[in-house]
Design a protein around this motif. Structure first.
Motif, PDB file in Angstrom:
ATOM      1  N   ALA A 178      32.963  31.332  34.677  1.00 39.83           N
ATOM      2  CA  ALA A 178      33.221  32.774  34.785  1.00 39.83           C
ATOM      3  C   ALA A 178      34.724  33.036  34.860  1.00 39.83           C
ATOM      4  N   ALA A 179      35.443  32.220  35.638  1.00 40.07           N
ATOM      5  CA  ALA A 179      36.896  32.397  35.771  1.00 40.07           C
ATOM      6  C   ALA A 179      37.579  32.189  34.420  1.00 40.07           C
ATOM      7  N   GLU A 180      37.177  31.133  33.710  1.00 40.87           N
ATOM      8  CA  GLU A 180      37.810  30.860  32.408  1.00 40.87           C
ATOM      9  C   GLU A 180      37.504  31.956  31.397  1.00 40.87           C
TER      10      GLU A 180
ATOM     11  N   GLY B 138      34.335  44.547  34.761  1.00 41.32           N
ATOM     12  CA  GLY B 138      33.953  45.617  35.685  1.00 41.32           C
ATOM     13  C   GLY B 138      32.873  46.524  35.119  1.00 41.32           C
TER      14      GLY B 138
ATOM     15  N   THR C   5      23.172  29.101  40.670  1.00 43.55           N
ATOM     16  CA  THR C   5      24.623  29.227  40.546  1.00 43.55           C
ATOM     17  C   THR C   5      25.329  28.018  41.148  1.00 43.55           C
ATOM     18  N   THR C   6      26.240  27.420  40.392  1.00 43.15           N
ATOM     19  CA  THR C   6      26.994  26.256  40.884  1.00 43.15           C
ATOM     20  C   THR C   6      28.492  26.542  40.804  1.00 43.15           C
ATOM     21  N   ALA C   7      29.273  25.601  41.350  1.00 43.94           N
ATOM     22  CA  ALA C   7      30.729  25.714  41.233  1.00 43.94           C
ATOM     23  C   ALA C   7      31.123  25.798  39.753  1.00 43.94           C
TER      24      ALA C   7
ATOM     25  N   PHE D 236      25.624  35.695  39.839  1.00 42.98           N
ATOM     26  CA  PHE D 236      26.124  34.620  40.711  1.00 42.98           C
ATOM     27  C   PHE D 236      25.454  34.599  42.089  1.00 42.98           C
TER      28      PHE D 236
ATOM     29  N   HIS E 149      30.886  29.316  38.462  1.00 42.98           N
ATOM     30  CA  HIS E 149      32.036  30.137  38.853  1.00 42.98           C
ATOM     31  C   HIS E 149      33.278  29.771  38.039  1.00 42.98           C
ATOM     32  N   ARG E 150      33.456  28.471  37.765  1.00 48.99           N
ATOM     33  CA  ARG E 150      34.638  28.056  36.981  1.00 48.99           C
ATOM     34  C   ARG E 150      34.567  28.623  35.572  1.00 48.99           C
TER      35      ARG E 150
ATOM     36  N   TYR F 208      29.860  35.710  29.129  1.00 52.59           N
ATOM     37  CA  TYR F 208      29.823  36.261  30.492  1.00 52.59           C
ATOM     38  C   TYR F 208      28.485  36.968  30.730  1.00 52.59           C
TER      39      TYR F 208
ATOM     40  N   MET G 291      36.942  35.100  32.150  1.00 53.64           N
ATOM     41  CA  MET G 291      37.748  36.262  32.541  1.00 53.64           C
ATOM     42  C   MET G 291      39.201  36.073  32.132  1.00 53.64           C
ATOM     43  N   ASP G 292      39.666  34.824  32.138  1.00 61.64           N
ATOM     44  CA  ASP G 292      41.036  34.544  31.684  1.00 61.64           C
ATOM     45  C   ASP G 292      41.228  34.881  30.207  1.00 61.64           C
TER      46      ASP G 292
END
Lengths: 314, 314
Positions: A171-173, A182, A163-165, A158, A168-169, A148, A175-176
């Protein structure tokens, strides 16, 4: 090499040493830490070559992974390093023996025996994430956090055009995986020391405009750093400031590293190929963010980069 | 109401008027524009109530959707509005007749006949995106861009603590719809006018520290705006500046709206519940970002908000 080939090759290695680049940023440190931990998770010995220039910002991600003195690696891997001249001095003994380079710079010089290059990746961290998944290694929260840091710092959290889709994907994974970003976001992107705020104010007050305001030049002379007692952490990422100014799409920052040696950083919009401009002076990087380190006084280097800009942009 | 119930209810409506809040930000404007276009895509009549306070930053997303003079709606929907006192003056005639409020503020006052509230959503745009998907409406690039503006502005471009994995996934899906966010990110997050840079420098130079530096107070008096000829666009989002200062986790910005009327904005870390502090003065918002508008001189309001801070934080 593809991501899968890179993973297959990494599987054959042991006693690995991972190299980061000079003036290490979040991407090189995050990639190195994540790859090192993933290899260890697979039962391998792996260390990072201590990088003497690391700042307090990124040290927490690397410090526990530094190779002990006298460590003799079987295999040497570099991450986020585009060219041999970006190796720290203590990495020079390994220069001819790097078996794998993982990188995302279009200016990659293919100095390693094998190269896994994706110049479309916003951060080298995106490639290392894919490699770690292809390895089948578990993405622990520590690995996720390192990646991250890699991805967020190289995209300005971002916001940059790289920055691409996919960014973001990822980053989401990450964070999961159970990381709390934060505090990291706050520390990396939403905190400025009083010294840094003062430096920014001075850089803004002293900035120079060229080409009808389309080019902004900001300077960080040694005298300013000394006057404000600035540490390396106060100066980090200041090169993105010049491109903020309304009306410009070519922000140039000149940082005096020592008398007679100046680091140039360019942050540009689509009109200006930053990498092409910096190549004129022997540097490299990406289309929207590139750099070069050249000999000369601040005034000489400023004249040089403006000439390179005119040569490339016309 | 759930997202699905909200979508089902919206399906029954026609001749819709959508309301945005005073001093409209990217979230309220982006949500309104996206919802309006989605309803139109389903063959319904839908307009936005013209918001006289909109700045040039967000006008491009809304201007073509303003209701013509004399438009008589059958149904009135509000987006990103927590309380009736946040309605613009020209929305007051509709105050008692709002059939649906879509919102993400924990301080929501349930002034509408129906409310779709998700206080965990980083932006109201996340909820509106889910509603539009539940409607089965196609997410055109224009809708995607409006929602990207909503989500990115309310998260400071994915940096604030409200950002979740879901936020990143929505950003990825919106980018998949074929929008180029580079120019928007540059305009919203990476551009500062010369006036704004000068305002920031003055706000930093004049900032005051309280509670051992944990609280930073910055001020935007009318006199400063007049001196620098600042427009509303120069001042937008300046309230996030105070929380940048190293060592603080409670950034307070006081903006003199007119003589005797001051807008307070808080940006806080986990230690300080911004919404609870602002509630003492009749305001509201989120835990990490809240505000209140109160009567008094700048000094009186400063004393008031510091007293509220001490009351809540101890």
């Amino acid at each position: 090499m593809t991501v899968q080939e890179t993973a297959d090759f990494l599987r054959t290695l042991d006693e690995v040493l991972i190299l980061t680049h000079v003036r290490p940023d979040g991407d090189t440190v995050g990639c190195a830490a994540a790859l090192c931990r993933a290899l260890r998770g697979m039962g391998k010995a792996a260390y990072l070559l201590p990088n003497p220039e690391i700042t307090g910002t990124y040290e927490p991600y690397a410090a526990s992974l530094w190779a002990p003195e006298g460590y003799v690696p079987q295999s040497v891997v570099s991450v986020d390093i585009a060219a041999p001249n970006l190796l720290p001095d203590n990495a020079l003994p390994y220069k001819g023996g790097i078996c794998l380079a993982i990188d995302h710079h279009g200016s990659q010089e293919f100095f390693a025996a094998r190269t896994c290059l994706d110049a479309d990746a916003a951060a080298c961290g995106e490639i290392v994430y894919d490699v770690i998944r292809a390895l089948g290694a578990s993405v622990t929260p520590e690995i996720a956090m390192a990646l991250y840091v890699a991805v967020s710092t190289d995209t300005g959290c971002f916001v940059y055009t790289n920055t691409t889709a996919r960014t973001h994907r990822i980053a989401a994974e990450l964070m999961d995986c159970g990381i709390d970003v934060g505090a990291v976001n706050k520390a990396l992107f939403r905190t400025k020391s009083a010294v840094r705020l003062a430096m920014e104010a001075r850089m803004v007050a002293d900035m120079e405009l060229y080409d009808n305001g389309r080019v902004v030049v900001m300077s960080i002379p040694l005298s300013l750093c000394r006057e404000l007692h600035a540490t390396e952490a106060d100066i980090e990422e200041l090169s993105s400031l010049a491109a903020l100014v309304q009306g410009t799409d070519c922000g140039i920052t000149l940082r005096e590293l020592k008398p007679g040696r100046v680091k140039i950083s360019l942050r540009t919009g689509p009109r200006v190929d930053a990498c092409a401009v910096c190549r004129v002076l022997g540097g490299g990087g990406h289309k929207a963010a590139a750099g070069a380190t050249v000999e000369g006084t601040m005034d000489e280097v400023k004249a040089g980069i403006l000439a390179a800009y005119r040569e490339v942009v016309g």
